[in-house]
Structure formats: structure tokens, C-alpha cells
Design an enzyme around this catalytic site. Structure first.
Site, PDB file in Angstrom:
ATOM      1  N   HIS A 146      -5.251   2.467   3.505  1.00  0.00           N
ATOM      2  CA  HIS A 146      -5.226   1.366   4.040  1.00  0.00           C
ATOM      3  C   HIS A 146      -3.832   1.383   4.587  1.00  0.00           C
ATOM      4  O   HIS A 146      -4.167   0.308   5.923  1.00  0.00           O
ATOM      5  CB  HIS A 146      -5.383   0.121   2.922  1.00  0.00           C
ATOM      6  CG  HIS A 146      -6.042   0.738   2.146  1.00  0.00           C
ATOM      7  ND1 HIS A 146      -6.295   0.196   0.604  1.00  0.00           N
ATOM      8  CD2 HIS A 146      -7.434   1.337   1.951  1.00  0.00           C
ATOM      9  CE1 HIS A 146      -7.862  -0.158   0.308  1.00  0.00           C
ATOM     10  NE2 HIS A 146      -7.981   0.733   0.914  1.00  0.00           N
ATOM     11  N   GLU A 166      -9.988  -2.787  -2.822  1.00  0.00           N
ATOM     12  CA  GLU A 166      -9.000  -3.458  -3.149  1.00  0.00           C
ATOM     13  C   GLU A 166      -9.841  -4.249  -4.973  1.00  0.00           C
ATOM     14  O   GLU A 166      -8.634  -3.920  -6.197  1.00  0.00           O
ATOM     15  CB  GLU A 166      -7.907  -4.476  -2.869  1.00  0.00           C
ATOM     16  CG  GLU A 166      -7.311  -4.211  -1.997  1.00  0.00           C
ATOM     17  CD  GLU A 166      -6.271  -2.799  -2.421  1.00  0.00           C
ATOM     18  OE1 GLU A 166      -5.489  -2.866  -3.913  1.00  0.00           O
ATOM     19  OE2 GLU A 166      -5.845  -2.794  -1.411  1.00  0.00           O
ATOM     20  N   ASP A 188       1.079  -1.339   0.177  1.00  0.00           N
ATOM     21  CA  ASP A 188       0.155   0.110   0.162  1.00  0.00           C
ATOM     22  C   ASP A 188       0.598   1.782   0.027  1.00  0.00           C
ATOM     23  O   ASP A 188       0.823   2.386  -0.222  1.00  0.00           O
ATOM     24  CB  ASP A 188      -1.158  -0.099   1.028  1.00  0.00           C
ATOM     25  CG  ASP A 188      -2.656  -1.118   0.765  1.00  0.00           C
ATOM     26  OD1 ASP A 188      -2.652  -0.800  -0.442  1.00  0.00           O
ATOM     27  OD2 ASP A 188      -2.719  -1.701   1.515  1.00  0.00           O
ATOM     28  N   GLU A 216      -2.666  -5.896  -7.060  1.00  0.00           N
ATOM     29  CA  GLU A 216      -4.321  -5.654  -6.713  1.00  0.00           C
ATOM     30  C   GLU A 216      -4.620  -6.919  -6.744  1.00  0.00           C
ATOM     31  O   GLU A 216      -5.611  -7.483  -5.623  1.00  0.00           O
ATOM     32  CB  GLU A 216      -5.479  -4.730  -7.304  1.00  0.00           C
ATOM     33  CG  GLU A 216      -4.336  -3.417  -7.385  1.00  0.00           C
ATOM     34  CD  GLU A 216      -4.386  -2.583  -6.457  1.00  0.00           C
ATOM     35  OE1 GLU A 216      -4.951  -2.619  -4.891  1.00  0.00           O
ATOM     36  OE2 GLU A 216      -3.588  -1.951  -6.445  1.00  0.00           O
ATOM     37  N   TYR A 223      -3.349  -0.913   8.475  1.00  0.00           N
ATOM     38  CA  TYR A 223      -2.266  -1.362   9.026  1.00  0.00           C
ATOM     39  C   TYR A 223      -1.593  -0.491  10.507  1.00  0.00           C
ATOM     40  O   TYR A 223      -1.145  -1.823  11.348  1.00  0.00           O
ATOM     41  CB  TYR A 223      -1.230  -1.099   7.859  1.00  0.00           C
ATOM     42  CG  TYR A 223      -1.960  -2.489   6.937  1.00  0.00           C
ATOM     43  CD1 TYR A 223      -2.826  -3.391   6.784  1.00  0.00           C
ATOM     44  CD2 TYR A 223      -1.597  -1.295   5.750  1.00  0.00           C
ATOM     45  CE1 TYR A 223      -3.190  -3.570   5.760  1.00  0.00           C
ATOM     46  CE2 TYR A 223      -2.173  -2.232   4.494  1.00  0.00           C
ATOM     47  CZ  TYR A 223      -3.235  -3.191   4.716  1.00  0.00           C
ATOM     48  OH  TYR A 223      -3.191  -3.887   3.237  1.00  0.00           O
ATOM     49  N   GLU A 256      -5.268   4.190  -0.908  1.00  0.00           N
ATOM     50  CA  GLU A 256      -4.201   3.303  -0.002  1.00  0.00           C
ATOM     51  C   GLU A 256      -3.254   4.039   0.401  1.00  0.00           C
ATOM     52  O   GLU A 256      -3.027   2.845   1.535  1.00  0.00           O
ATOM     53  CB  GLU A 256      -3.004   3.283  -1.686  1.00  0.00           C
ATOM     54  CG  GLU A 256      -3.796   2.802  -3.223  1.00  0.00           C
ATOM     55  CD  GLU A 256      -4.214   1.163  -3.159  1.00  0.00           C
ATOM     56  OE1 GLU A 256      -4.062   0.701  -1.805  1.00  0.00           O
ATOM     57  OE2 GLU A 256      -4.058   0.463  -4.003  1.00  0.00           O
ATOM     58  N   HIS A 280     -10.611  -1.643  -7.014  1.00  0.00           N
ATOM     59  CA  HIS A 280      -8.816  -1.424  -8.152  1.00  0.00           C
ATOM     60  C   HIS A 280      -8.147  -2.072  -8.510  1.00  0.00           C
ATOM     61  O   HIS A 280      -7.982  -2.483  -9.837  1.00  0.00           O
ATOM     62  CB  HIS A 280      -7.702  -0.951  -6.855  1.00  0.00           C
ATOM     63  CG  HIS A 280      -7.570   0.323  -5.608  1.00  0.00           C
ATOM     64  ND1 HIS A 280      -7.117  -0.302  -4.852  1.00  0.00           N
ATOM     65  CD2 HIS A 280      -9.058   0.784  -5.576  1.00  0.00           C
ATOM     66  CE1 HIS A 280      -7.767   0.959  -3.689  1.00  0.00           C
ATOM     67  NE2 HIS A 280      -8.238   1.309  -4.168  1.00  0.00           N
TER      68      HIS A 280
END
Length: 339
Positions: free
Chosen positions: A121, A217, A87, A183, A125, A118, A220
Site C-alpha cells: 500500500h 484492509e 500504512d 483498520e 501511495y 501494508e 486485516h
């Protein structure tokens, strides 16, 4: 190949003359006059999918993580390290490497949205790592220190580096396929391990966070598959036999790389994920991606872990991009009674 102008009043390009890349756009977003309707449909879907990491309750995962086996913890940390890299790479790659050469304004629109997602994301995380793991710094350093992970990351980044250093028509097309692989294969593989833990009633908050991420995703993946298919229609001369051969080799290399990575992180110690199952699942994903862009399947294997698809499903997940009908996703919570 040169970067597009952000302001180009001299352009007389008609809507019918637009191209995914290699066009001559004015720089103005005329969203009532589109060539690629699928792009605007996808834009609306991405807006409907808006979510934020704070929506996910990670409380139970804190205690679950402490009770994972050492092998499960190791795999969990390595998967997170891999996802963090991908990401991070995509946030910069989309904005700095891909979008400057994309000349259809409706496609520019969704590339900007993808870059935002992204980055979101990456925040997700960070929430997962900081709230769950006891070795935050180690996870964020794995991309440097774990040679298996570094080898994989170097291979993923190579095609993007080729485009950055030599922006040609051919390298842009290759970068589109590289994005499709990233992806649609690399991300899916990483998600599968985390869903496997959830299937054993562990790390359910993580699975929910990944579920939101995977929903992004999916869009994407559809973006780059549609970019490839639209370019094939508009500029078929670019898809020479030697380019197609190179694309097939990209897929073969990706399958080998991801299969080896899957075996490495699981070490045969994760219930339900043998080396053979991992390899077959990745081959299945590769075939699906090739088929979506009109290429022949390489492996012709069955889906070995169909249960994993249920984890990524939201209610009313139905879209027809080419007819223009978009059905909103709903933000339900996971119901593990079905698994």
C-alpha cells in the site's frame, strides 16, 4: 510477557493448547494441524487477493487532479498523507511490535502477509503521489508540519508505544483493539473522501487503487476481530470490566479524533460530506466494530452514506470464516454507472 522463541524444540504444546499469545510454540508451521481454522481461511483469501499497483491506470487522474478545486486538492493531499502514515506505521507495528508475541503459528502466517500488504500500500501511495501531485515533497512532510495530522498520528501510535514499552497481556489485548480501530475506522474514513471524488467522476484511477487497498484492509480488520474473539474464548479472564471500559473509551476517543479530522480536511467544501454526515458515518463504523467483537454499540445510528459501500465491492465477495468456505474475489474494474 516475553517474545516467543523462534526455535523451541523443548515445547510439548498440543494443538488444543495453542493461544493467540502467551503460548509455547515450537516454531514449526504445522499447517495441517490447526487450532484456528479461520486464520488459514483468511490466509487463502489474502493470497487470492494478490494485486500490484501497476495494474491500475492512473493516466486520467493526472489531468483530473489539475482540475480539482483548491479545497479538493488540499483534502486529497491530506488524506494521502494520513494513509501514508498509517500504512508505514502498520508495516513496522505488525512485524516488530505485534507478531513477536503472537504464539499461534497460523496467525503468525497471516500477520506476515498483512505486513507485506501494508508495504504494498505504501508503494501504491507513492505511485499516486508521484504521478498525480505537483507537491510530492510537501505531501510526504505533512505528517511533520500539519499539526492536526501530527496530533492524530500521535494518538494512533500511543497504544502501540505502550505495548512496545510494556508488553503485558493487557497491552496486547489493547493493541488488538487499536488495530481494529485503525483498520476499521481510520482507514475507512480516509477512503470515503476519495470515493466521494470518484462519485463525481473525478480521480477514478485513485478510487480503483483505493478499492484494491480496502479489499486488503477488510481482511486485516477480520484478522484482528477474530484474534479478539478467539482470545475472549480462550482467556476470558483478561476481559475484565475495567478493560472493557478502557476499550469503550478508546472507541469514543477514536470517533472524536476522526470526526474532527474529517471536518478539518473537508472544510465543509466537499459535496456530499457535511460535518454531521462525517461524524455519523464514523459513529456507525465504531458501532459495527464493537458489535463484531461482542460489545454493545455506543451510538446506534444509521449508515448515512450507504452508497460508499458499493465502491469497495468486488464480484463474488462472499466468505464464511467459521465454516471454512472461501470464495475468490475477482479483479474487476469500477463501474460507475451504478452510482
Amino acid at each position: 510477557m516475553i517474545r516467543k522463541k523462534i526455535y523451541n524444540p523443548e515445547s510439548k504444546e498440543k494443538t488444543s493448547e495453542r493461544r493467540i499469545f502467551g503460548g509455547n510454540p515450537t516454531g514449526i508451521f504445522e499447517l495441517n494441524d490447526l487450532k484456528y481454522q479461520w486464520a488459514y481461511n483468511l490466509w487463502e483469501m489474502m493470497l487470492n487477493n494478490t494485486w500490484f499497483p501497476k495494474e491500475v491506470d492512473m493516466t486520467k487522474d493526472v489531468s483530473d487532479y489539475k482540475n480539482l478545486t483548491s479545497d479538493e486538492k488540499s483534502a486529497y493531499d491530506k488524506v494521502l498523507a494520513q494513509l501514508i502514515f498509517m500504512d508505514s506505521l502498520q508495516t513496522n507495528n505488525i512485524i516488530d511490535n505485534i507478531n513477536p508475541f503472537i504464539t499461534a503459528p497460523e496467525v503468525n502466517l497471516i500477520l506476515v502477509r498483512q505486513a507485506f500488504e501494508e508495504a504494498l500500500h505504501s508503494q501504491s501511495y507513492a505511485v499516486m503521489v508521484d504521478s498525480i501531485s505537483t507537491n510530492t515533497d510537501e505531501i510526504y512532510e505533512l505528517w511533520r508540519k500539519d499539526m492536526m495530522l501530527k496530533t492524530k498520528n500521535d494518538a494512533i501510535a500511543q497504544v502501540y508505544e505502550e505495548l512496545a514499552q510494556n508488553p503485558t497481556d493487557r497491552n496486547i489485548v489493547k493493541a488488538m483493539f487499536a488495530n481494529q480501530i485503525l483498520e476499521g475506522i481510520y482507514f475507512y474514513s480516509g477512503f470515503t473522501y476519495l470515493y466521494t471524488l470518484a462519485r463525481s467522476d473525478k480521480m477514478l484511477g485513485t478510487a480503483q487503487m483505493i478499492r484494491f487497498i480496502q479489499r486488503d484492509e477488510v481482511t486485516h480488520l477480520l484478522l484482528f476481530q477474530n484474534m479478539i474473539n478467539s482470545t475472549k474464548r480462550d482467556r476470558p479472564e483478561l476481559f475484565t470490566p475495567d478493560l472493557i471500559d478502557e476499550v469503550y473509551e478508546m472507541f469514543r476517543s477514536a470517533v472524536k479524533l476522526e470526526s474532527e479530522w474529517g471536518a478539518y480536511i473537508t472544510q465543509g467544501q466537499i459535496l456530499g460530506l457535511t460535518d454531521d454526515i462525517i461524524a455519523q458515518y464514523i459513529q456507525y463504523l465504531a458501532d459495527q466494530r464493537l458489535h463484531a467483537v461482542g460489545l454493545e454499540k455506543l451510538y446506534n445510528v444509521e449508515h448515512p452514506i450507504k452508497w460508499v459501500d458499493n465502491f469497495s465491492k468486488f464480484n463474488d465477495q462472499k466468505t464464511n470464516f467459521f465454516e471454512g468456505n472461501v470464495t475468490n474475489y475477482s479483479k474487476g474494474s469500477l463501474d460507475f454507472d451504478d452510482f
